[in-house]
Each structure stands twice: as C-alpha cells, then as structure tokens.
Design an enzyme around this catalytic site. Structure first.
Site, PDB file in Angstrom:
ATOM      1  CB  SER A 142       5.796   6.395   1.346  1.00 41.83           C
ATOM      2  OG  SER A 142       6.741   5.355   1.345  1.00 41.83           O
ATOM      3  CG  HIS A 163       6.553   4.035  -2.257  1.00 43.67           C
ATOM      4  ND1 HIS A 163       6.762   5.306  -1.471  1.00 43.67           N
ATOM      5  CD2 HIS A 163       6.048   4.402  -3.131  1.00 43.67           C
ATOM      6  CE1 HIS A 163       6.651   6.289  -1.963  1.00 43.67           C
ATOM      7  NE2 HIS A 163       6.000   5.294  -3.111  1.00 43.67           N
ATOM      8  CG  ASP A 170       6.656   8.171  -5.466  1.00 45.61           C
ATOM      9  OD1 ASP A 170       7.042   8.992  -6.611  1.00 45.61           O
ATOM     10  OD2 ASP A 170       6.128   7.484  -5.224  1.00 45.61           O
TER      11      ASP A 170
END
Length: 364
Positions: free
Chosen positions: A178, A204, A300
């Site tokens: 991310s 992401h 995540d």
C-alpha cells in the site's frame, strides 16, 4: 503524558477547500492545522518560521504548481507531503509524477455531496496524515536515464506464431502493498529476470490508474507487467496488478492457474484487498505460493498471509527500516504468519532463491 498533536500545513488556492480540510483535521484529537497557505510562496514563507509534521498540497495553483514546490521541499528539507488534488483523479501521469517527486500519499479532495462521502473522506484523510507523521521520508533517487529502445521488425509486423504457448507456472508469488508501494514495487520488479515466477500484486490504488501504473512498470522491467483481467492465464515471467476498485483472486482449473476479477465490498477497508488475494492463493496454490507483504498502513493482508502460512506457503515481510509505513508488515508479523523479515533490497533475491530451491508440490 499526552502525545503532541500532529501539526499540519495546508497549501491550496481554494479558500473553501482549506476550510473543509481544516475542519476535518481539527476534529481529530491527534491532529491540528498549524496554518494554511493559498500558494507555494506563502507556504515557503511560513516554513521559514515553523516546520510542520505533514504538508497537504494541491497541484494546480497560481505562480507555482504543487509538483514543482514538492520537488523543492524534498531537495531542501524532506517533509511528508500528501497530495490532495482532483487532477490526480483525472490524469494518471500527474499521480506518478507526484510519487516520483517524493509525495508520501495521494488523497482525493473531499466530496461533500453526501454525509457518507464526507465521513469516508474524513477518515481517509486523517488516516493518511497519521501514517505520514510516522513515515520514514528518504531523499529521492535521481531519475534514470531512459535509453531509446532499439527497434526490431516487430515494430512493423508481429512475429510469426510458433505454436508453442508460454509455460504456465506451478509456483507463483503474491504481493500485498500500500503506502509507499509505487516505488517499492519498482525496486523489486526491476531486479527480477525474465525467468522469474508469475507474480500477482495488490497495490492499493484508485480506480482508473492501475493500467497506467502497470504500463509504466512494464517499460522498466525485464518481466512483463500488466493490469490483470478476468480470465487471464497465469504464466511465468509476468506480473499481474489488480485493477483499482475491484478484487483479484487466484483460481485453478486442472493444472492451470488463472485470475478472477470480482466486484464486492471493500475488505479490510480496501478494494482490491490483499486479504482476498492471499486467501485465494492459500486455497488454490497452498505450498506452491510465496506470499510477501510490503510497506503500507493498516492491516490488509495480515490475516490472509496467515492463512497462506497455515496451508504451507512460504511467507515474507518487508522490514521496518526499509518501509515507508511499517503497518501491514507489522500486523502480519504480530499474527505469526511471517516466516522471515527482510529488507526491501533483498526481496528480489528471496523470490529467485525460493523459485530455484522449492520443488512444486502436487495439488488437487
């Protein structure tokens, strides 16, 4: 003892945007807006007197654009900078230019048309500011010289079809990343040879930008890099980036891995989600997969990596020192799903050592 608040400088030529951002950030007990400026020159004068923990910066402004100002900040005194601009939503090249100039993160300008949209934007902005305040900001690397490619006859007509398809792979790599990932992924993929295993990547990133991101990486790497499409057969020497706004799953038919692209709600607050990819890899690849979790805020991928670990996959996490934000790897390590913690520079070597050493395991 109370922790000091995160002090933010807002730079945007719109008075209404400055007011909205100030209201959003000051509502968080851990954040305070120390000042705002209508253009980079006013911001530069403010920086002579006081240094913020984080800067929120627009791109389109009078007298000097935000990218130019960002480069000046990074050259003189690196400070975490969050780009907040509608232009990055409209043009992917601007987004990549901002990251290459040193932006920590890019956050869309808050929408105020609905209460839900405003609450979602507020949470996203406050999360980004808190992550930026903890980030390790490093000097930017000088841009690489791009050598014009030597053309072949392929530029005029396609090569003849040999009748031999590219080999499918029994083993594959899954990466979840991310914040800080755009440059970290480049560092990893650029170092891999064409014979590298297939790689499935969840980065992401907003919808509409992943195709351009994949194309940019493809121009820099020996392996092929593409935005994943539903039904893609997974082949060696190719990296597949999940499309923004949709989940990517690994599936298997007989001896072939293929990719499924699915709609659905955000998982672990993200879509695409690394947890979704990792779970599918645990189910369909098991011990024939290598799971890697890299720089990023939040958790995540942590639970999905643990599922891979429990079903025999090899797992790696990027170390704190080389992460821009040590969030996702930290959570994965805490859950016990990581076999080994390695610096960013070592990840390409780990991938190739794993491919060369590990024999495929028969799977049903």
């Amino acid at each position: 003892m109370l922790r000091p608040k995160i002090r933010v400088l807002i730079v945007d030529d719109s008075a209404s945007v400055r007011q909205i951002l100030t209201t959003i950030l000051n509502a968080d007990p851990d954040i305070e807006v120390m000042a705002s400026a209508a253009d980079p020159f006013a911001a530069a004068r403010r920086l002579q007197d006081e240094i913020p923990d984080v800067i929120i910066l627009d791109i389109e402004m009078p007298r000097m654009d935000g990218i130019t100002f960002l480069r000046k900040i990074m050259a003189q005194r690196p400070i975490p900078v969050i780009i907040c601009s509608t232009l990055t939503e409209e043009r992917s090249d601007v987004m990549f230019e901002a990251f290459e100039a040193g932006a920590f993160d890019i956050v869309p300008k808050p929408r105020i048309d609905t209460t839900h949209a405003l609450l979602e934007a507020s949470a996203r902005m406050c999360d980004a500011v808190k992550a930026a305040a903890r980030a390790r900001i490093r000097p930017r690397r000088p841009p690489r010289m791009v050598v014009e490619a030597k053309l072949t006859a392929d530029a005029i007509m396609p090569p003849p079809v040999s009748g031999r398809a590219r080999p499918t792979t029994e083993r594959l790599v899954c990466i979840g990343v991310s914040t800080g990932g755009t440059e970290a992924l480049r560092d990893v993929l650029e170092c891999l040879p064409a014979k590298a295993p297939a790689i499935l990547i969840v980065q992401h990133m907003p919808q509409g930008f992943t195709a351009a991101f994949a194309k940019r990486l493809d121009s820099l790497c020996e392996i092929e890099v593409r935005e994943a499409q539903d039904g893609d057969v997974v082949v060696q020497g190719c990296a597949y980036i999940a499309p923004g706004g949709r989940h990517m799953l690994l599936q298997r038919t007989g001896q072939r891995y293929h990719i499924a692209i699915k709609d659905g709600p955000p998982v672990s607050r993200h879509r695409p989600s690394a947890d979704v990819l990792f779970r599918s890899a645990a189910q369909y690849a098991g011990p024939n997969a290598l799971g890697i979790i890299m720089t990023g805020m939040g958790d995540d991928g942590a639970r999905g990596l643990l599922e891979m670990h429990k079903l025999g996959a090899t797992t790696r996490a990027q170390d704190e020192e080389s992460c821009v934000v040590f969030g996702m790897p930290k959570e994965a390590i805490a859950l016990g799903g990581v076999d080994k913690v390695v610096p960013l520079a070592q990840i390409p070597r780990e991938i190739m050592l794993w491919q060369d050493a590990k024999q495929p395991v028969p799977t049903v």
